[in-house]
Each structure stands twice: as structure tokens, then as C-alpha cells.
Design a protein around this motif. Structure first.
Motif, short mmCIF file in Angstrom:
data_model
loop_
_atom_site.label_atom_id
_atom_site.label_comp_id
_atom_site.label_asym_id
_atom_site.label_seq_id
_atom_site.Cartn_x
_atom_site.Cartn_y
_atom_site.Cartn_z
N GLY A 139 0.83 -1.20 0.00
CA GLY A 139 0.00 0.00 0.00
C GLY A 139 0.86 1.24 0.00
N ALA A 140 0.30 2.34 0.46
CA ALA A 140 1.02 3.61 0.48
C ALA A 140 2.32 3.52 1.27
N SER A 141 2.35 2.64 2.25
CA SER A 141 3.53 2.48 3.10
C SER A 141 4.54 1.47 2.53
N GLY A 142 4.27 0.95 1.32
CA GLY A 142 5.19 0.02 0.68
C GLY A 142 4.78 -1.43 0.83
N GLN A 143 5.61 -2.30 0.24
CA GLN A 143 5.38 -3.74 0.25
C GLN A 143 6.34 -4.39 1.25
N HIS A 144 5.80 -5.15 2.18
CA HIS A 144 6.60 -5.72 3.26
C HIS A 144 6.06 -7.10 3.61
N GLY A 145 6.87 -7.88 4.34
CA GLY A 145 6.43 -9.19 4.79
C GLY A 145 7.33 -9.75 5.87
N PHE A 146 6.79 -10.73 6.61
CA PHE A 146 7.56 -11.39 7.66
C PHE A 146 7.06 -12.82 7.82
N THR A 147 7.90 -13.66 8.43
CA THR A 147 7.53 -15.04 8.72
C THR A 147 6.85 -15.07 10.08
N ALA A 148 5.74 -15.82 10.16
CA ALA A 148 4.98 -15.87 11.42
C ALA A 148 4.41 -17.26 11.66
N SER A 149 4.39 -17.65 12.91
CA SER A 149 3.68 -18.87 13.30
C SER A 149 2.48 -18.50 14.18
N ALA A 150 2.43 -17.25 14.64
CA ALA A 150 1.35 -16.81 15.53
C ALA A 150 0.16 -16.31 14.70
N VAL A 151 -0.54 -17.27 14.09
CA VAL A 151 -1.72 -17.00 13.27
C VAL A 151 -2.77 -18.04 13.66
N CYS A 152 -4.01 -17.61 13.85
CA CYS A 152 -5.07 -18.58 14.13
C CYS A 152 -6.42 -18.03 13.72
N SER A 153 -7.39 -18.93 13.59
CA SER A 153 -8.74 -18.50 13.27
C SER A 153 -9.40 -17.93 14.52
N VAL A 154 -10.32 -16.99 14.30
CA VAL A 154 -11.09 -16.40 15.39
C VAL A 154 -12.53 -16.87 15.30
N THR A 155 -13.13 -16.71 14.13
CA THR A 155 -14.53 -17.10 13.92
C THR A 155 -14.76 -17.30 12.43
N ASP A 156 -15.80 -18.06 12.09
CA ASP A 156 -16.14 -18.24 10.68
C ASP A 156 -17.29 -17.33 10.24
N THR A 157 -17.88 -16.59 11.20
CA THR A 157 -18.97 -15.68 10.88
C THR A 157 -18.77 -14.35 11.58
N LEU A 159 5.14 -0.85 11.52
CA LEU A 159 4.39 0.37 11.23
C LEU A 159 3.74 0.31 9.84
N HIS A 160 4.40 -0.35 8.89
CA HIS A 160 3.86 -0.45 7.53
C HIS A 160 2.56 -1.26 7.50
N ASN A 164 -0.86 0.39 6.20
CA ASN A 164 -1.52 -0.16 5.01
C ASN A 164 -2.90 -0.74 5.31
N LYS A 165 -3.12 -1.21 6.53
CA LYS A 165 -4.43 -1.73 6.97
C LYS A 165 -4.92 -2.96 6.22
N ILE A 166 -4.00 -3.64 5.52
CA ILE A 166 -4.33 -4.89 4.84
C ILE A 166 -3.19 -5.87 5.04
N LEU A 167 -3.50 -7.15 4.89
CA LEU A 167 -2.44 -8.15 4.91
C LEU A 167 -2.93 -9.42 4.25
N SER A 168 -1.97 -10.24 3.88
CA SER A 168 -2.26 -11.57 3.34
C SER A 168 -1.47 -12.57 4.17
N VAL A 169 -2.15 -13.63 4.62
CA VAL A 169 -1.49 -14.73 5.33
C VAL A 169 -1.31 -15.84 4.31
#
Length: 163
Positions: free
Chosen positions: A25-43, A59-60, A64-69
Motif C-alpha cells: 500500500g502507500a507504506s510500501g510492500q513488506h512481509g515477515f515469517t509468522a507462526s502466531a496465526v489462528c482463526s477467530v470465527t467463521d462468521t 508500522l507499515h 496499510n491496513k491490509i495483509l495476506s497470510v
């Protein structure tokens, strides 16, 4: 009182899927490796992603307020290492093929599955920020073996494809 070292050692026994989390986004393209990801709800479909506030791209993600896992397959171990290295953001993205879905966050073309998300809430807890993310698109690939991290090492899980 539990010491941080004792906590980290104990957590090494908790098996976790390996993911590359990206933003653009406006703050650029960035990424990191993570294992701390989980589902919260399906609805509505929602994920939780944790990120260290000291990470150079923190901060990016907030701006940017968006991400892709991008859930990594067994064939992506090198990519996990790339996105946890000291390489620049630009160099990291040169090690794979990327596409975009609805938000514009980079999506790994051959990830086991990618979740394209809007960051709806953030919460600071200790050294980390928790991102609560509404999933707006999902992409799957035909790979059948996942990459997990257990006892400070990578392992493969799932069925190996018959050739």
C-alpha cells in the motif's frame, strides 16, 4: 513468575504452521515469517495475526491496513528463512512469484492457502500487536504437504503426492 526464557522454551514444543504475512500500500510492500496465526470465527471469517512491535515492518502493516497470510508448503522452507532474514523488503519478494486478490496485499502463487484480509482491529499486548483481520478472499493450491515449526526445527506434514 514465569521467566521469558522459560516461556520461549516451553513454546518451542507447540507445533505451529509456518506463514509468510505480507502487506502492500502507500507504506510500501513488506512481509515477515509468522507462526502466531489462528482463526477467530467463521462468521464473519476472521483471523488473528501477532507481530512483534520491534519488527522493522510493523508500522507499515498498521499504515496499510491490509495483509495476506500465506500458509507455506513443505517446498517453501527457503522462503520462510528469507522472510525472517535481514534482507531488504524488496529482496525478500524476489524469491517467489506473487499475485494479488481483492486487497492488493501480495499473495504467494503456490501457497497451500492464502487469506487476503482487511485489518479491522489492533491490540497491543506486551511486545506484540495483535491484528484482527476480516478475510475478504481465499486462494488454494494443489500442494498437499505443509510446513510446520516444532522444537526449533522445520518439519513436513501431510500426504506426499504420488508422481
Amino acid at each position: 513468575m514465569v521467566e521469558a526464557t522459560d516461556f520461549k522454551n516451553a513454546m518451542s514444543w507447540l507445533t505451529g504452521a509456518v506463514n509468510v504475512v505480507t502487506t502492500s500500500g502507500a507504506s510500501g510492500q513488506h512481509g515477515f515469517t509468522a507462526s502466531a496465526v489462528c482463526s477467530v470465527t467463521d462468521t464473519p471469517p476472521t483471523l488473528l495475526v501477532c507481530m512483534n512491535q520491534a519488527a522493522r515492518s510493523h508500522l507499515h502493516f498498521i499504515e496499510n491496513k491490509i495483509l495476506s497470510v500465506n500458509v507455506l508448503g513443505a517446498h517453501h522452507q527457503h522462503l520462510s528463512n528469507v522472510f525472517s532474514s535481514k534482507m531488504s523488503s524488496e529482496e525478500r519478494f524476489e524469491h517467489a512469484t506473487w499475485t494479488k486478490l481483492k486487497t492488493g496485499a501480495p499473495v504467494l502463487e503456490d501457497a497451500l492457502v492464502s487469506f487476503d484480509c482487511q485489518i479491522e482491529q489492533t491490540q497491543e499486548v506486551g511486545t506484540h500487536t495483535i491484528f484482527v483481520c476480516r478475510i475478504v478472499a481465499i486462494q488454494h493450491s494443489p500442494h498437499e504437504q505443509g510446513l510446520v515449526y516444532f522444537n526449533r526445527a522445520y518439519h513436513h506434514v501431510g500426504q506426499a503426492s504420488m508422481l
